[in-house]
Write a protein that holds these residues in place. Structure first.
Motif, short mmCIF file in Angstrom:
data_model
loop_
_atom_site.label_atom_id
_atom_site.label_comp_id
_atom_site.label_asym_id
_atom_site.label_seq_id
_atom_site.Cartn_x
_atom_site.Cartn_y
_atom_site.Cartn_z
N GLU A 119 96.02 27.44 68.55
CA GLU A 119 95.14 28.61 67.31
C GLU A 119 96.32 29.79 67.29
O GLU A 119 95.91 30.96 66.92
CB GLU A 119 94.17 28.21 67.66
N ALA A 120 97.51 29.91 67.91
CA ALA A 120 98.49 30.93 68.24
C ALA A 120 99.24 31.28 66.90
O ALA A 120 99.62 30.37 66.70
CB ALA A 120 98.91 30.58 69.75
N VAL B 106 103.76 39.87 73.26
CA VAL B 106 103.56 38.78 74.26
C VAL B 106 103.01 37.43 74.09
O VAL B 106 101.88 37.56 74.08
CB VAL B 106 102.83 40.27 75.52
N ILE B 107 103.72 36.45 74.53
CA ILE B 107 103.35 35.21 75.06
C ILE B 107 103.58 34.94 76.06
O ILE B 107 104.74 35.04 76.87
CB ILE B 107 104.02 34.72 73.49
N VAL B 108 102.87 33.97 76.79
CA VAL B 108 103.11 33.55 78.65
C VAL B 108 102.32 31.93 78.22
O VAL B 108 101.39 31.42 77.21
CB VAL B 108 102.36 33.99 79.26
N GLN C 57 94.88 37.94 74.56
CA GLN C 57 93.85 37.11 75.25
C GLN C 57 94.24 35.02 75.18
O GLN C 57 95.55 35.00 75.74
CB GLN C 57 93.69 36.60 73.35
N ILE C 58 93.60 35.26 76.09
CA ILE C 58 93.54 33.66 76.31
C ILE C 58 93.32 32.35 75.40
O ILE C 58 92.23 32.50 74.55
CB ILE C 58 93.80 33.66 77.38
N MET D 164 96.83 22.51 76.11
CA MET D 164 96.83 23.82 76.93
C MET D 164 96.56 25.17 76.56
O MET D 164 96.50 25.61 74.35
CB MET D 164 97.48 23.76 77.29
N TYR D 165 96.00 26.01 77.20
CA TYR D 165 95.91 27.46 76.82
C TYR D 165 97.16 28.24 77.30
O TYR D 165 97.48 28.49 78.58
CB TYR D 165 94.63 28.41 77.39
N ILE D 166 97.14 28.99 76.03
CA ILE D 166 98.17 30.51 76.24
C ILE D 166 97.85 31.86 76.11
O ILE D 166 96.64 31.70 75.99
CB ILE D 166 99.59 30.62 75.40
N TYR D 167 98.73 32.53 77.04
CA TYR D 167 98.05 33.88 76.36
C TYR D 167 99.38 34.73 75.32
O TYR D 167 100.16 34.13 75.40
CB TYR D 167 99.29 34.78 77.88
#
Length: 291
Positions: free
Chosen positions: A14-15, A110-112, A8-9, A1-4
């Motif tokens: 890798e966050a 900020v993380i989504v 950046q997406i 999955m990708y997160i914000y």
């Protein structure tokens, strides 16, 4: 999955955030959880408003608006190939020196987070269990949807990993408060009851929406301090949150209710479903709770 993450997406594995983030070190952070139905973020304006108000209280210099958040969410949905999703919109204070800070935080993190969550027309049903650990009081004047979740964690450990059970908090004075991750309602003599905010509960967005829906449907809604005896004498009991919507309770301990067969619970659930793919704010249906 990708997160914000901070503009950046990125792939979730890798966050990276700073170990000096005061959201991690001191719990200075807020989050909103909500659902996206057919590409529409349900009640987004209300979630943004509560988030912005909380950030101001925490002295975090960041203000969000619908245009910015919708673009972010659309990018995130596209990256993950989703149209229906669970969202956790998380804002923490950002990096700072070791020690408590009184100056404003100007570079928050900020993380989504996102995960797939398909729509379902049927209602969940659970059992209720009153937990022995009391609901703690808010850290400030009101309860924020913050990183301070230890009270909830202890209560969840008491209930265990059973997905069909919702733990119910009482206050230290033994008044009914809320669920571990939900607000609580019950029906008695054609009146909808819910604990008042002065018990120290979270003023959930879905809580407020259900109060508005109920009043628009002509139901009498009462908010006050209630002993457990008032709750267990109910005909119908249900919990609410933005992810599970309305969850009927079949029983609490040895006290049984109508569960998903409850007339008012079913009526409110049906009304709720009519708005999920279109409503931006509960004021659009012409009502907000008085508190």
């Amino acid at each position: 999955m990708y997160i914000y993450l901070n503009g950046q997406i990125v792939k979730q594995e890798e966050a990276v955030i700073s170990p000096f983030d005061h959201g991690f070190m001191y719990g200075l952070g807020l989050f909103e959880t909500f659902r996206i139905y057919d590409g529409h973020p349900f009640l987004l304006d209300d979630h943004i408003t509560r988030l912005n108000e909380g950030l101001q209280l925490l002295n975090i210099n960041r203000v969000f608006n619908r245009l910015e958040v919708v673009k972010l969410l659309n990018d995130l949905l596209k990256a993950n190939g989703l149209t229906n999703a669970y969202i956790r919109f998380n804002v923490s204070a950002g990096s700072g020196a070791i020690g408590l800070q009184t100056a404003p935080y100007i570079n928050p993190t900020v993380i989504v987070y996102i995960k797939s969550l398909e729509k379902r027309n049927s209602m969940f049903e659970k059992k209720g269990q009153i937990v022995t650990i009391p609901r703690n009081t808010p850290e400030g004047r009101e309860r924020l949807k913050s990183h301070h979740y230890l009270n909830n964690v202890f209560a969840k450990r008491e209930v265990g990993d059973k997905l069909d059970v919702e733990g119910i908090f009482l206050t230290k004075d033994n008044y009914v408060a809320e669920g571990i991750t939900s607000n609580l309602f019950w029906v008695k003599d054609h009146t909808l009851y819910t604990p008042c905010l002065n018990t120290g509960i979270l003023n959930g967005i879905t809580r407020r929406f259900i109060i508005s829906l109920a009043r628009n449907k002509g139901l009498r809604v009462e908010e006050n301090f209630y002993p457990v005896e008032h709750l267990i004498e109910a005909e119908e009991v249900f919990t609410t949150n933005s992810i599970q919507e309305i969850v009927a309770l079949s029983h609490i301990e040895t006290h049984y209710f109508k569960g998903e067969d409850g007339e008012i619970t079913a009526m409110l659930h049906k009304a709720y479903q009519q708005f999920t793919s279109s409503l931006w704010a509960m004021k659009e249906i012409g009502g907000i709770d008085d508190e």
